[in-house]
Write an enzyme that holds these catalytic residues in place. Structure first.
Site, PDB file in Angstrom:
ATOM      1  N   GLU A   1      -9.694  -6.117   9.751  1.00 43.32           N
ATOM      2  CA  GLU A   1     -10.481  -7.014   8.903  1.00 43.32           C
ATOM      3  C   GLU A   1     -10.471  -8.446   9.433  1.00 43.32           C
ATOM      4  O   GLU A   1      -9.463  -8.925   9.935  1.00 43.32           O
ATOM      5  CB  GLU A   1      -9.927  -7.002   7.474  1.00 43.32           C
ATOM      6  CG  GLU A   1     -10.141  -5.665   6.784  1.00 43.32           C
ATOM      7  CD  GLU A   1      -9.395  -5.563   5.470  1.00 43.32           C
ATOM      8  OE1 GLU A   1     -10.043  -5.365   4.442  1.00 43.32           O
ATOM      9  OE2 GLU A   1      -8.163  -5.663   5.489  1.00 43.32           O
TER      10      GLU A   1
ATOM     11  N   ASN B   1      -5.580   3.276   8.036  1.00 45.41           N
ATOM     12  CA  ASN B   1      -5.437   2.754   6.688  1.00 45.41           C
ATOM     13  C   ASN B   1      -4.703   3.819   5.861  1.00 45.41           C
ATOM     14  O   ASN B   1      -3.699   4.334   6.314  1.00 45.41           O
ATOM     15  CB  ASN B   1      -6.795   2.338   6.102  1.00 45.41           C
ATOM     16  CG  ASN B   1      -6.638   1.322   4.979  1.00 45.41           C
ATOM     17  OD1 ASN B   1      -5.754   0.463   5.029  1.00 45.41           O
ATOM     18  ND2 ASN B   1      -7.465   1.414   3.953  1.00 45.41           N
TER      19      ASN B   1
ATOM     20  N   ASP C   1      -9.787   1.651  -4.078  1.00 47.48           N
ATOM     21  CA  ASP C   1      -8.772   1.580  -3.019  1.00 47.48           C
ATOM     22  C   ASP C   1      -7.936   2.859  -3.020  1.00 47.48           C
ATOM     23  O   ASP C   1      -8.455   3.934  -2.772  1.00 47.48           O
ATOM     24  CB  ASP C   1      -7.941   0.299  -3.242  1.00 47.48           C
ATOM     25  CG  ASP C   1      -7.201  -0.168  -1.996  1.00 47.48           C
ATOM     26  OD1 ASP C   1      -6.858   0.672  -1.159  1.00 47.48           O
ATOM     27  OD2 ASP C   1      -6.957  -1.380  -1.870  1.00 47.48           O
TER      28      ASP C   1
ATOM     29  N   ASN D   1      -9.837   5.197   2.719  1.00 45.84           N
ATOM     30  CA  ASN D   1      -8.875   4.808   1.690  1.00 45.84           C
ATOM     31  C   ASN D   1      -8.345   5.987   0.896  1.00 45.84           C
ATOM     32  O   ASN D   1      -8.008   7.012   1.459  1.00 45.84           O
ATOM     33  CB  ASN D   1      -9.456   3.690   0.813  1.00 45.84           C
ATOM     34  CG  ASN D   1      -8.517   2.500   0.780  1.00 45.84           C
ATOM     35  OD1 ASN D   1      -7.301   2.665   0.706  1.00 45.84           O
ATOM     36  ND2 ASN D   1      -9.052   1.300   0.837  1.00 45.84           N
TER      37      ASN D   1
ATOM     38  N   ARG E   1      -7.440   0.215  13.255  1.00 45.75           N
ATOM     39  CA  ARG E   1      -6.097   0.581  12.799  1.00 45.75           C
ATOM     40  C   ARG E   1      -6.239   1.653  11.725  1.00 45.75           C
ATOM     41  O   ARG E   1      -7.298   1.810  11.123  1.00 45.75           O
ATOM     42  CB  ARG E   1      -5.355  -0.633  12.230  1.00 45.75           C
ATOM     43  CG  ARG E   1      -5.939  -1.198  10.933  1.00 45.75           C
ATOM     44  CD  ARG E   1      -4.897  -2.045  10.203  1.00 45.75           C
ATOM     45  NE  ARG E   1      -5.388  -2.758   9.028  1.00 45.75           N
ATOM     46  CZ  ARG E   1      -5.467  -2.253   7.803  1.00 45.75           C
ATOM     47  NH1 ARG E   1      -5.184  -0.973   7.579  1.00 45.75           N
ATOM     48  NH2 ARG E   1      -5.874  -3.013   6.789  1.00 45.75           N
TER      49      ARG E   1
ATOM     50  N   GLU F   1       0.840  -1.213   0.000  1.00 44.35           N
ATOM     51  CA  GLU F   1       0.000   0.000   0.000  1.00 44.35           C
ATOM     52  C   GLU F   1       0.868   1.254   0.000  1.00 44.35           C
ATOM     53  O   GLU F   1       2.078   1.174   0.185  1.00 44.35           O
ATOM     54  CB  GLU F   1      -0.892   0.034   1.267  1.00 44.35           C
ATOM     55  CG  GLU F   1      -2.316  -0.460   1.043  1.00 44.35           C
ATOM     56  CD  GLU F   1      -3.188   0.512   0.256  1.00 44.35           C
ATOM     57  OE1 GLU F   1      -2.708   1.597  -0.127  1.00 44.35           O
ATOM     58  OE2 GLU F   1      -4.349   0.172   0.004  1.00 44.35           O
TER      59      GLU F   1
END
Length: 299
Positions: free
Chosen positions: A121, A103, A204, A154, A101, A18
Site C-alpha cells: 500500500e 495479506n 477486512d 482478505n 506481499r 491482524e
C-alpha cells in the site's frame, strides 16, 4: 441478547494488527502486526504480550499440527518456532511481483493453508489494483494458485458443512462465497452474498460462529457485523471505540469470547488523540454465540 461488553485487553499500538487466532494449547491469542513486522501472543493469564520480530511484513499466523506455527511474511510461506524465535521459509509466491506481499490467511478444515497477496500500500487501502492472487499451501508443501486479479486479499473461512468457502477481496466491498471441495481443496462458482453499506466501509477479516453466521471486521467502519450467508442479511452490528477494526476470531476456553484486532497506520496525531486505543486488541463478551476452533496446518 445478552449484554455485550467490549474491553481493550492489550493496548499495543499495533500499526496493522491482524490475523487473530486462538491457541488452545497455550491458552493465548496469537496475532500479527503487519507493518510492525512482529508475531504476537497475548496471554490472558499473564496479561502480557510476547512478540517475535521478523524480517518482513508478516500478515497471518496459523497453528501447525506438529507444534508451533506457520506464517505468511513478505511473499513467503514460512514456519515459526516460537521459543527459538526461528523463521524458516517453506516457499515463495509472486516472484515476478517484487512490490507484492501476502495479506490474510487461514487454514481450512483439511489442514491446507489458504492465503492471498496484494500490492504494497502507498497509504491504507491505496495501492496498485489487481496485483494479488489467492494461494493454498498444501500439506505436502506444494502451492496451488486459485485465481489472480485480486486487489486486497482478505478475510476467509469455511461453512460448517465444509461445502462453502467464504472470501473477501476488500475493494470489491463484498463478501463472496464459492463452492468448496474438502477432498481436493478446489473452489468454484463465485458469487456475492453481502455488499457492504457506506458506513460499514471496507470489509477486512472474517470468522464464522457455531450457528454458521459470519462475522466481518469493517476497516474504517469501527465495527464487526454479523451476517447470515444464506439470506444475505445483516443480523447484528457491534461498534468498537476505534475506526480501524481489522479482523476477528473467537477464543477463550469455550470459544465464547470474540477477539478483534485493530490498526493505527494512516492516523494523524489528532485522530489518535481521539482514539487512544487504536492498534489495540479488543475482547468482546456477551455475544451469546460461540466460535469454531481454528484448524491446524497439516504440513
Amino acid at each position: 441478547m445478552s449484554s455485550v461488553k467490549i474491553e481493550c485487553v492489550a493496548s499495543e499500538g499495533f500499526r496493522i494488527g491482524e490475523s487473530p487466532v486462538w491457541d488452545e494449547k497455550e491458552g493465548a491469542l496469537l496475532c500479527v502486526d503487519i507493518t510492525g513486522r512482529k508475531v504476537c501472543r497475548w496471554s490472558p493469564a499473564a496479561k502480557q504480550v510476547q512478540t517475535v520480530p521478523v524480517d518482513a511484513p508478516v500478515s497471518s499466523v496459523a497453528l501447525r499440527k506438529s507444534g508451533d506455527y506457520v506464517i505468511t511474511l513478505g511473499t513467503r510461506f514460512a514456519t515459526l518456532k516460537w521459543k527459538e524465535q526461528l523463521v524458516t521459509t517453506i516457499t515463495h509466491v509472486d516472484k515476478d511481483k517484487p512490490n507484492n506481499r501476502f495479506n490474510d490467511g487461514k487454514v481450512d478444515p483439511a489442514g491446507r493453508y489458504f492465503a492471498g497477496t496484494m500490492a504494497e500500500e502507498i497509504r491504507p487501502a491505496v495501492l496498485e489494483r489487481r496485483q494479488g492472487s489467492l494461494y493454498t499451501l498444501c500439506s505436502d508443501l506444494s502451492v496451488v494458485k486459485h485465481f489472480d486479479q485480486v486487489d486486497i486479499s482478505n478475510g476467509l473461512d469455511w461453512s460448517l458443512d465444509h461445502k462453502t468457502f467464504f472470501y473477501i477481496d476488500s475493494l470489491s466491498y463484498s463478501v463472496d462465497a464459492f463452492d468448496y471441495d474438502l477432498q481436493t481443496g478446489k473452489i468454484g462458482n463465485r458469487r456475492s452474498i453481502y455488499r457492504l453499506e457506506k458506513e460499514e466501509s471496507i470489509p477486512d477479516g472474517m470468522c464464522i460462529d457455531t450457528e454458521g453466521k459470519l462475522w466481518v471486521a469493517c476497516y474504517d467502519g469501527g465495527r464487526v457485523i454479523r451476517l447470515d450467508p444464506e439470506t444475505g442479511k445483516r443480523l447484528q452490528t457491534v461498534k468498537l471505540p476505534v475506526d480501524k477494526t481489522t479482523s476477528c476470531c473467537f477464543g477463550g476456553k469455550d470459544y465464547s469470547e470474540m477477539y478483534v484486532t485493530s490498526a493505527s497506520d494512516g492516523m494523524d496525531k489528532e485522530w489518535l488523540s481521539r482514539q487512544p486505543q487504536a492498534g489495540g486488541l479488543f475482547k468482546i463478551t456477551g455475544l451469546g454465540v460461540k466460535g469454531v476452533p481454528p484448524y491446524p496446518f497439516a504440513g
